[in-house]
Structure formats: structure tokens, C-alpha cells
Write a protein that holds these residues in place. Structure first.
Motif, PDB file in Angstrom:
ATOM      1  N   GLN A  47       6.298  -3.675  15.244  1.00 26.63           N
ATOM      2  CA  GLN A  47       6.085  -2.285  15.634  1.00 26.63           C
ATOM      3  C   GLN A  47       6.115  -2.215  17.155  1.00 26.63           C
ATOM      4  O   GLN A  47       5.405  -2.954  17.820  1.00 26.63           O
ATOM      5  N   PRO A  48       6.896  -1.275  17.719  1.00 25.36           N
ATOM      6  CA  PRO A  48       6.967  -1.189  19.185  1.00 25.36           C
ATOM      7  C   PRO A  48       5.777  -0.401  19.738  1.00 25.36           C
ATOM      8  O   PRO A  48       5.945   0.512  20.524  1.00 25.36           O
ATOM      9  N   VAL A  50       3.827   8.557   5.631  1.00 17.90           N
ATOM     10  CA  VAL A  50       3.971   7.140   5.275  1.00 17.90           C
ATOM     11  C   VAL A  50       4.169   6.276   6.518  1.00 17.90           C
ATOM     12  O   VAL A  50       3.632   5.167   6.625  1.00 17.90           O
ATOM     13  N   GLU A  51       4.919   6.806   7.463  1.00 19.74           N
ATOM     14  CA  GLU A  51       5.246   6.068   8.681  1.00 19.74           C
ATOM     15  C   GLU A  51       3.998   5.673   9.479  1.00 19.74           C
ATOM     16  O   GLU A  51       4.042   4.725  10.260  1.00 19.74           O
ATOM     17  N   GLU A 105      11.274  12.772   3.593  1.00 24.49           N
ATOM     18  CA  GLU A 105      12.518  12.838   2.813  1.00 24.49           C
ATOM     19  C   GLU A 105      12.282  13.622   1.523  1.00 24.49           C
ATOM     20  O   GLU A 105      13.151  14.356   1.058  1.00 24.49           O
ATOM     21  N   LEU A 129       9.004   7.913  14.442  1.00 20.75           N
ATOM     22  CA  LEU A 129      10.289   7.696  15.108  1.00 20.75           C
ATOM     23  C   LEU A 129      11.014   9.006  15.431  1.00 20.75           C
ATOM     24  O   LEU A 129      11.488   9.204  16.562  1.00 20.75           O
ATOM     25  N   ARG A 162      12.003  10.412  19.131  1.00 20.48           N
ATOM     26  CA  ARG A 162      13.383  10.688  19.565  1.00 20.48           C
ATOM     27  C   ARG A 162      13.515  12.099  20.110  1.00 20.48           C
ATOM     28  O   ARG A 162      14.335  12.364  20.988  1.00 20.48           O
ATOM     29  N   GLU A 190      15.650   3.828  20.402  1.00 17.62           N
ATOM     30  CA  GLU A 190      14.598   4.132  19.433  1.00 17.62           C
ATOM     31  C   GLU A 190      13.274   3.432  19.745  1.00 17.62           C
ATOM     32  O   GLU A 190      12.222   4.060  19.807  1.00 17.62           O
ATOM     33  N   ASN A 191      13.323   2.118  19.877  1.00 16.88           N
ATOM     34  CA  ASN A 191      12.091   1.362  20.102  1.00 16.88           C
ATOM     35  C   ASN A 191      11.396   1.799  21.387  1.00 16.88           C
ATOM     36  O   ASN A 191      10.170   1.892  21.438  1.00 16.88           O
ATOM     37  N   MET A 233      11.901   8.355   9.141  1.00 20.18           N
ATOM     38  CA  MET A 233      11.508   7.114   8.463  1.00 20.18           C
ATOM     39  C   MET A 233      12.303   5.927   8.999  1.00 20.18           C
ATOM     40  O   MET A 233      13.515   5.917   8.984  1.00 20.18           O
ATOM     41  N   GLN A 234      11.584   4.906   9.433  1.00 18.27           N
ATOM     42  CA  GLN A 234      12.286   3.728   9.924  1.00 18.27           C
ATOM     43  C   GLN A 234      13.031   3.012   8.796  1.00 18.27           C
ATOM     44  O   GLN A 234      14.034   2.372   9.017  1.00 18.27           O
ATOM     45  N   GLU A 235      12.525   3.166   7.568  1.00 18.88           N
ATOM     46  CA  GLU A 235      13.167   2.534   6.412  1.00 18.88           C
ATOM     47  C   GLU A 235      14.641   2.894   6.292  1.00 18.88           C
ATOM     48  O   GLU A 235      15.430   2.121   5.790  1.00 18.88           O
ATOM     49  N   VAL A 262       4.041   2.482  -1.918  1.00 17.78           N
ATOM     50  CA  VAL A 262       4.846   2.976  -0.798  1.00 17.78           C
ATOM     51  C   VAL A 262       6.210   2.299  -0.772  1.00 17.78           C
ATOM     52  O   VAL A 262       7.228   2.927  -0.489  1.00 17.78           O
ATOM     53  N   LEU A 304       9.538   3.771  -2.308  1.00 16.57           N
ATOM     54  CA  LEU A 304      10.083   5.057  -1.849  1.00 16.57           C
ATOM     55  C   LEU A 304      11.576   5.231  -2.110  1.00 16.57           C
ATOM     56  O   LEU A 304      12.006   6.325  -2.497  1.00 16.57           O
ATOM     57  N   ARG A 335      12.533   8.564  -4.168  1.00 21.96           N
ATOM     58  CA  ARG A 335      13.369   9.645  -3.637  1.00 21.96           C
ATOM     59  C   ARG A 335      14.530   9.962  -4.580  1.00 21.96           C
ATOM     60  O   ARG A 335      14.863  11.132  -4.788  1.00 21.96           O
ATOM     61  N   LEU A 388       1.060   8.119  -3.413  1.00 29.17           N
ATOM     62  CA  LEU A 388       1.540   6.821  -2.951  1.00 29.17           C
ATOM     63  C   LEU A 388       0.381   5.883  -2.645  1.00 29.17           C
ATOM     64  O   LEU A 388      -0.609   6.289  -2.035  1.00 29.17           O
TER      65      LEU A 388
END
Lengths: 418, 418
Positions: A8-9, A41-42, A70, A157, A161, A169-170, B1-3, B41, B44, B48, B66
Motif C-alpha cells: 500500500q502506498p 472495500v478499498e 462497481e 485510488l 486521481r 497512481e501510487n 478499485m485497485q483490483e 471480499v 468481488l 459483480r 461482505l
């Protein structure tokens, strides 16, 4: 969890301090108390640190309700038309029951402020209205300050942005995290002591305003000439305050404001917004409205006017004020120069007003007032509560005493008295 | 979402088919129906796709709950002692209310089966008991088959590493995903047609067993000599069946079993488990028990005996049977040669029995029977329902008719009749 293997940044020490601030300063969590937490969730890395500090502080049950952006988009794009006037009432009623049984409430924000910007505005408005209606019994326990509660932020994220569009991104997530940590005082060696000091300063401001007991405030600035009558027996709040369950908490982290309840029928003049308002994923800019008898009778916006009009049409109370808040132009969040696209931060960069629901805690004896008594004092009622920024470096504010005499409160965006 | 930016080592086409199977075959979702979904989680990506298919099939509200395994571990390690006898009743009551109002129930599993293996067994047992108690009103609507429901699986990383300990992470997830897809028929070009055909085959088996109307089944195999009396007016189920709300659904994906309700007081003899039982994060192996008058009067296990004994001590019904199920040794899941450490899969590799709560749908007229009437027929009642595998390649089963005559049902682990 695959997340475990991903760097994680975000500074882990400051993240842990932020969790500690949420539990100790934010919630003032009591031994044996339950907590209900909503989070994207993030935000799991922060949620887990908060759970750890909460349990160590004696939390009994820690119930997370995790949301996925989402899934929200999928609903707007794929659900049948009938969906948008419904909400999972059983879940919101359950939350209200949890609060009635003494649970504290924590919200982690960090969503993409522009998530819904390109979605069908009509569906978004219906969905928001249905959700607000279902959520009302739970929200009332929060807005009435029945329980200790706290909102705190995690650098998602998409949000990062938006705030730092030109960074990788990071780097963007790192920079937003640092901005959140600084604004939330998680960059201090002893964050709890820093919060105690800050709360004392906010208390001095609100005590002075209570002593002055102004009948109204008169705002002047570029495009603004607005007189805001204050509710009868209004009381100023800011920083730490005591919920009706007796627990002292800091509902917002960060916070730089002192605020009170205006009189819903005694607002006159014109006012112009000084910062963009990010509302349910849309951006509303350059709002300009005219109040008469407390009600907005003309409204324009340079951008997002349709969304702004939908807010006004939510219900009868949406055209009247529920809050007025004073924030000096030199506040650390304003000084950061960042636009966060998030009210929790941006409202602490400038004086602001809120359309809609008032806070009963901003009325003397508010803990024991009925809805009718609150209304009789001028307290507004609505499904919505939408803050927008009206202060800047040129804002002058006069307090109008009950005898009509004037007391300078702000000059050029700063407090006049110490 | 980073995913979103992370390549999932899972076939996207088959994942989408699995989602379609969950919505169409699993839930038989009706236009306008609400859905409550529980999922880790990590699931996901599947959640989705399911939301998308559900909305397209006309779902009204899709409410995800979740769960995060790290939060479960944090609770066991950091929460105060008082925590473990409590559960968020408001949430479980809310779920029961949602089902009572017609919502369908979907569970995505994929958790680490060994998550709790090294945690304090006493705390785990108390936590499970408190949760079961709070969940009972909701669980009863499922076990009584009031609503359409479905369980389906997603290949979580920790689970994949357990099933394929010698493979690299991505490879293990890919292989577990492929095994789930194959067992769930998501590897077929037309998965819904494949399920229709499979359901018809299971229906032929259960119809034959209903026609025979056995008084009891006699199991013989290595270490097993067990006579299981069947409940009065029992009925065999398998594959698709109709919930009390009229909707035809497949509660388990995958499923290879036909099953019914034993008589809680008419089980005699000894039985030995043939596969490990993964229960709330612990592994229980080589179970050997003796039944008398339907009750377990002696219990041993080669591994996890303390955990097994805790199951038996859950309540009075935990020592008696709530289910008996027939699965041929040649079933695709058995043929895969994999131990999934997950009952949803492993129970479909072998004949099995379940301790605890019975399914009222496995009684004739079960939809309208009171608890007392179910008990009078021999149906068991308990907070728990724990399946464990007792069949293998050497299993012989005789049906004992009401007149005492014998009919061969299984020989060497396979059905005798077509």
C-alpha cells in the motif's frame, strides 16, 4: 486476502495513528460498546487498524458494512426501472435498532467523488431519495446526536486521481494519504494531545459566540450579501461535543469549523459559492441563489445546475438552511491549496451553509426538544443535508445583536477577536 | 478499485457462466425479486458478475454483505472476553425480515477453510454459538425452504493454497477455479442445459427412492455398520426443488446428492468418516462414533476430537442426525481426486450424514408441518447442521422396506439400479 501481498502506498505508522484518532478522539469509544462501521472495500487497510484499536479499547461487537462502487454502477446501468424507488429498508432499520441499543457509528469515506458523474441523473436522484427515506430513522439518531459517531477518510485510488490528476497512481494515493493525515493531525507525534489542544481552541470560539448570542449573521463578499437569522436559543458547536448518550466525541475528522442552527424562515439576500460542491458523484460549481423569508426563490449554477435543482426539489426543507458554519480562510485545509472534492475536507477550508436538516444539538436544550418544538424555534427539517462553501479571503461577517447593534466577527476571511 | 488493475488468474468466460448458473439455475431468480448476498471480499469479481446477471433477470434490490477474514482474526485476538457471547442480532433479524418479505438468498463461499485452525477453540466455539443463535430465525427460513436460495463458490487464494500446496499462488487459484467451474458445470458450452439434464437424473433417483419408501438404510463399509431409520413420511430430494414461495431453485452448486430426513431416534451402530471434515477452520479426521437410540453415545476422532466434541455439545439435537445423503463413488467431484476442505464440494464426493437440524422439505407435507409435528415424525432440531462423509468405494447400502425385506441400493459405492 490478495491485498496482503500488495504494497500500500500509504505510511503505515500514520495510518495506525489515524485509526487511533478515529477510535479515541473521533468516537470516544466506551468499553463494552458496539460499533457499526460503513466503509468502501478499498478502505480495508484502515478498517482493520480501526477494528484492532476498537477491540483493544474494549469494543464488544464491531460490525462492518462494506460497499463496492462497481456494484453501484452495475445497479444504475443494469437494474430494472422499478429498482430505483426502493432501498433495503431492513438493513437501515437494523442500523437504527443498533444505535437505539447503544452502538456507536463510524463511517470511513474514500469513494470516487465523481463516480456517478456520467450516470442517468434521474435514476441517481430516485435512488438517493429512496435511500435517504429508508435511512432516515438511523440518520435522525445521528443528526439528533443520540449516539457518539465519527466520519474519517481513507485515500481511495479514484479519489486520489481526481485530486492529483497529473501524478502516477501510487504517487497520487501517497499524496492524498499525506494530505488526509495532515488535516486529521495523524502526522503529529502525539495525535491525541494535538486533538485535545485543537478542541480547546474551537471551544473558545463557540463559547464567545454563545456569549454574544447574535440574532443574525451578515455575510459580505464577492457576489454575496446575505443575512442569516439564527434559530431562537441557538447554540454554537465545534470540535468535541457530548452526545445524548453522555459520550464526548468528534463527529468529523478533520474539523476546523464552529457551527450553529440558522432560522429556517429568517434568511434574506444573495449568496455565491466559493468552491465546487461534489454531490453524489456530480460537481456543482458557481452556485448563486437568492433567499427570501428563509427560502431559496432563485437558483443558478455555472455547472451542475440540474443536479442542484434536484437537491432543492428533494422536499420542502431542502430550500431552507439547516446549518451555518464559520471557518477562517487560514485554516490548514484551506492553506493546503487542495480541492478535495469531498465535503468532509472542503467544508473545513471555508465558511459554509447547509441546505436541509438542522442539528438539534445546536439548540439549547435540544436533547429534549420534540420535532414541533425544534420547528417552532426555527430549526429546519429535511431528508437532505448538503453543505456548500460561501467563504473566502474576502469574506466579512458581522454579528447582529438582539438589540440590532453590530459586532465584527470576520474581516477578510479571518476571526476578528482572538 | 485497485483490483481492477490486477489480472485475476481466473477464466473470465467461465466466471461469467458461473454467475449465470447462480442466478438462473441456483436461485431461479424471479423478476422483481430482492436478493441478499453474503460473500468474502475476495469474491468481488464473481459477486459483480452475479449482480449484473441478477439485474438483467429483473432483480429489484441486490444487497451484498461482505466479510473480511482479517477482521474475524482480529476479533479473536483482540476483542475483550465479553465479545464472544454476542452477535449483531439486528443484522440477522434484518436478514430474516428480508426473507420474510420475499428476498432470495445467495451465499458465495471461498474462505480459507483453515482460518481458525490456530485460534482459541473456546472463543471460536462461543462465537459460533452466539452467531448461530442470532442467525437462527433467518436460517430457519432457509432450512425450512421458505425461500429460493443458493450457495456457490469462488476460488479464494488461501483456499487454493490449501488445496494445491505445491503450486505457485496464481497457478493454485487458476487450478481451484477450474475445479470449481468443472464441478459446477461452468465448463460446459450451455451450462443451463447441462444443469437441466443433471437435475432430471437426480430426480429419477429420488423418485425411485420415494417409491420404495424404505423404513431404514443399512450402511456397510470399512469400520461402518450403521442402520439409519428414516423419518415417517420422509421424502427424497436432490438437485432442483421447489421452495415454499413456489420458486424452483438449486440450493447447492455443485450438487451430486439425493438426500432425506432420518429418524432422530432410530439410528443404531457404528460409523467411520471417509474424508476429513473442515469445520469453522478446523480439520476433523477419522471420526468414529456409535449411535444408540438415534443418539451418539461414543465419539472419537483421529484429529480435531475436541472440535468434534464441541459440535456434539452445541445442544441436544447436535448428537442426532438431520440428514442422510447418497452420492456414488464415481461422482465427478470424487473422480477429481481433490480434497476441497469445503463441505459444499466434499459432500458431493461421497455418501454422508449430517448432525443437527433436519430439512422439513424432506418430509411429505413438510411445508405445512409445525415444529412439534416434524419432531413427532422423527425430524431432528438443532442450532447446527454439520455434514460428514461416510461413503467410499467399498460402501454397500441396503434399503430395508417397511415389511423388513431388503433391496440393494449401493454396491461398492455405486447405485445398483439405473
Amino acid at each position: 486476502m490478495q491485498e496482503k501481498h500488495k504494497q500500500q502506498p500509504v505510511d503505515a505508522v500514520k495510518l495506525d495513528r489515524l485509526a487511533q484518532i478515529a477510535v479515541k478522539t473521533g468516537l470516544g469509544l466506551q468499553k463494552g460498546q458496539n460499533i457499526v462501521v460503513t466503509a468502501p472495500v478499498e478502505a480495508l487497510p484502515l478498517l482493520r487498524r480501526i477494528a484492532c484499536h476498537a477491540y483493544r479499547a474494549g469494543a464488544n461487537l464491531f460490525t462492518p458494512l462494506l460497499a463496492d462502487e462497481e456494484l453501484t454502477l452495475l445497479r444504475l446501468r443494469e437494474a430494472p426501472e422499478t429498482s430505483f424507488d426502493h432501498a433495503a429498508g431492513w438493513l437501515y432499520q437494523g442500523m437504527a435498532a443498533a444505535y437505539a441499543q447503544g452502538a456507536a457509528r463510524l463511517a470511513i469515506v474514500g469513494e470516487n467523488p465523481m463516480l456517478l458523474a456520467n450516470e442517468d441523473a434521474g435514476k441517481v436522484a430516485r435512488l438517493n431519495k429512496a435511500t435517504s427515506l429508508a435511512y432516515k430513522p438511523a440518520l435522525e439518531k445521528i443528526s439528533n446526536f443520540d449516539i457518539n459517531w465519527n466520519i474519517i477518510a481513507y485515500p481511495g485510488l479514484a479519489w486520489a486521481r481526481l485530486v492529483f490528476p497529473n501524478l502516477a497512481e501510487n504517487e497520487a494515493v501517497y499524496r492524498l494519504a499525506e494530505a488526509i493525515f495532515a488535516a486529521s493531525r495523524a502526522d503529529r507525534e502525539d495525535p491525541l494531545a494535538a486533538w485535545a489542544e485543537h478542541n480547546a481552541a474551537l471551544r473558545r470560539r463557540s463559547d464567545w459566540l454563545d456569549t454574544e448570542n447574535f440574532a443574525a449573521l451578515h455575510f459580505k463578499g464577492k457576489g454575496t450579501d446575505l443575512q442569516i437569522g439564527l434559530a431562537e436559543g441557538h447554540k454554537w458547536s465545534g470540535g468535541a461535543s457530548q452526545a445524548k448518550n453522555g459520550i464526548i466525541c468528534n463527529p468529523n475528522i478533520p474539523t476546523e469549523e464552529v457551527f450553529t442552527t440558522p432560522h429556517a424562515y429568517k434568511v434574506e439576500g444573495i449568496v455565491q459559492s466559493t468552491k465546487p460542491l461534489a454531490h453524489h458523484g456530480s460537481l456543482i460549481e458557481n452556485i448563486c441563489v437568492r433567499f427570501k423569508g428563509g427560502q431559496i426563490i432563485e437558483a443558478k449554477a455555472g455547472k451542475g445546475e440540474a443536479v442542484f435543482n434536484r437537491i432543492l426539489e428533494s422536499d420542502a426543507g431542502a430550500r431552507r438552511l439547516g446549518e451555518v458554519a464559520l471557518v477562517p480562510h487560514s485554516s490548514p485545509i484551506s492553506a493546503s491549496g487542495l480541492l478535495f472534492y469531498n465535503t468532509l475536507f472542503d467544508e473545513n477550508a471555508a465558511c459554509h451553509i447547509a441546505l436541509g436538516q438542522c442539528y438539534s444539538k445546536c439548540l439549547k436544550g435540544g436533547a429534549h426538544l420534540s420535532k414541533e418544538e425544534i420547528a417552532a424555534r426555527g430549526g429546519n427539517s429535511s431528508l437532505v443535508h448538503v453543505d456548500w462553501m460561501i467563504g473566502g479571503g474576502d469574506t466579512d461577517i458581522d454579528g447582529i445583536k438582539q438589540d440590532g447593534s453590530l459586532v465584527p466577527v470576520f474581516r477578510k476571511g479571518e476571526w476578528v477577536s482572538a
